[in-house]
Design an enzyme around this catalytic site. Structure first.
Site, PDB file in Angstrom:
ATOM      1  N   SER A 205     -24.754  59.764 -29.852  1.00 22.02           N
ATOM      2  CA  SER A 205     -25.752  60.727 -29.356  1.00 22.02           C
ATOM      3  C   SER A 205     -26.526  60.092 -28.208  1.00 22.02           C
ATOM      4  O   SER A 205     -26.741  58.870 -28.198  1.00 22.02           O
ATOM      5  CB  SER A 205     -26.735  61.087 -30.474  1.00 22.02           C
TER       6      SER A 205
ATOM      7  N   TYR B 249     -32.272  57.863 -37.008  1.00 23.34           N
ATOM      8  CA  TYR B 249     -31.106  58.442 -36.331  1.00 23.34           C
ATOM      9  C   TYR B 249     -30.879  57.741 -34.990  1.00 23.34           C
ATOM     10  O   TYR B 249     -29.749  57.366 -34.659  1.00 23.34           O
ATOM     11  CB  TYR B 249     -31.365  59.935 -36.145  1.00 23.34           C
TER      12      TYR B 249
END
Ligand SMILES: NC(=O)c1ccc[n+]([C@@H]2O[C@H](COP(=O)([O-])OP(=O)(O)OC[C@H]3O[C@@H](n4cnc5c(N)ncnc54)[C@H](O)[C@@H]3O)[C@@H](O)[C@H]2O)c1
Length: 250
Positions: free
Chosen positions: A143, A157
């Site tokens: 990501s 995350y």
């Protein structure tokens, strides 16, 4: 393009993973559709089969070593070999650092980062020792949150995805000698089930769309097409690369 190839896509029961599984199947690959949720995986398999493709649903928790073994071995039993691994499964606990629970931190690292390591190791062993020198391709779905676009209330995350980027670079270097290419995609913000709640906030959506030069969220198929490219011989001279797919957001 992927005729006679066998692929595992983790977390493929919805969202980006579902689009990736369908795209690889459409290109001719036999696909092991993994998900923690058996109903989701089965639904995707039915759609692939209805479209004339070949797929099998395999329930496994990517954060658990023994379940990763089950996933790899069941795929080999079903299709006889293993050529492509897409490490897509991911979770995203939402909490400020001051409130983030230790268990949520550990689980986030376990699924996103350790799961990528365990699957790459197990599949790497098969591809390097048993593929008769054919090698293979591994694609990691990380990501932009792990590199240059920190996400509010998602520190675990961000850390896990940054870890995937670092792990993948070394994995590419080490696996090159076996003909295994390892590349990583950094998606920006996509129109998937996991961003539905955010998208319902009109102010958030307007702010995000304004910050994306292409003016819209990405479609799952747009990550799937990049994954197809990195899984196939079209990218035969690429390994250790990190490709951003985010509509030009900086
Ligand atoms: N959607 C986005 O905008 C976006 C942006 C950047 C990166 N990503 C990354 O792309 C990947 C897919 O994102 P998404 O939005 O499609 O996610 P999603 O939450 O919609 O789907 C993920 C799937 O993975 C499954 N899953 C969760 N934990 C699992 C586990 N331990 N083992 C096996 N399966 C598990 C879930 O059941 C779910 O079906 C994730 O790694 C995510 O971090 C997504």
């Amino acid at each position: 393009m992927l005729k006679n190839k066998v692929a595992i896509v983790t977390g493929a029961g919805q969202g980006l993973g579902e689009a990736i599984a369908k795209t690889l199947a459409q290109a001719g690959a036999k696909v092991a559709v993994n998900d923690l949720n058996p109903d989701r995986a089965e639904r995707v398999v039915q759609a692939i089969t209805a479209a004339g493709g070949e797929a099998v649903a395999i329930t496994a928790d990517i954060g658990n070593k023994f379940q990763c073994v089950h996933l790899v071995e069941t795929t080999r039993d079903a299709f006889g070999s293993l050529d492509i691994l897409v490490n897509n499964a991911g979770i995203e606990p939402v909490a400020s650092i001051l409130k983030l629970d230790e268990w949520d931190w550990d689980r986030c690292i376990e699924v996103n980062l350790k799961g990528t390591f365990m699957m790459s190791q197990m599949v790497g062993r098969v591809m390097s020792w048993e593929n008769g020198g054919r090698g293979g391709a591994i694609v990691n779905i990380a990501s932009t949150a792990g590199v240059n676009a920190p996400l509010e209330n998602r520190a675990a995350y961000c850390a896990a995805k940054a870890g995937v980027v670092g792990f993948a670079r070394e994995c590419a270097r080490e696996f090159a000698q076996y003909g295994i290419r390892v590349n990583t995609i950094l998606p920006g913000i996509f129109d998937t089930e996991s961003t539905e709640r955010l998208q319902a906030d009109e102010a958030w959506l307007a702010r995000v769309q304004a910050a994306i030069p292409l003016g819209r969220l990405g479609l799952p198929e747009e990550v799937a097409q990049t994954t197809l490219y990195l899984s196939s011989d079209m990218s035969s001279y690429m390994t250790g690369a990190t490709i951003t797919v985010n509509g030009g957001m900086r």
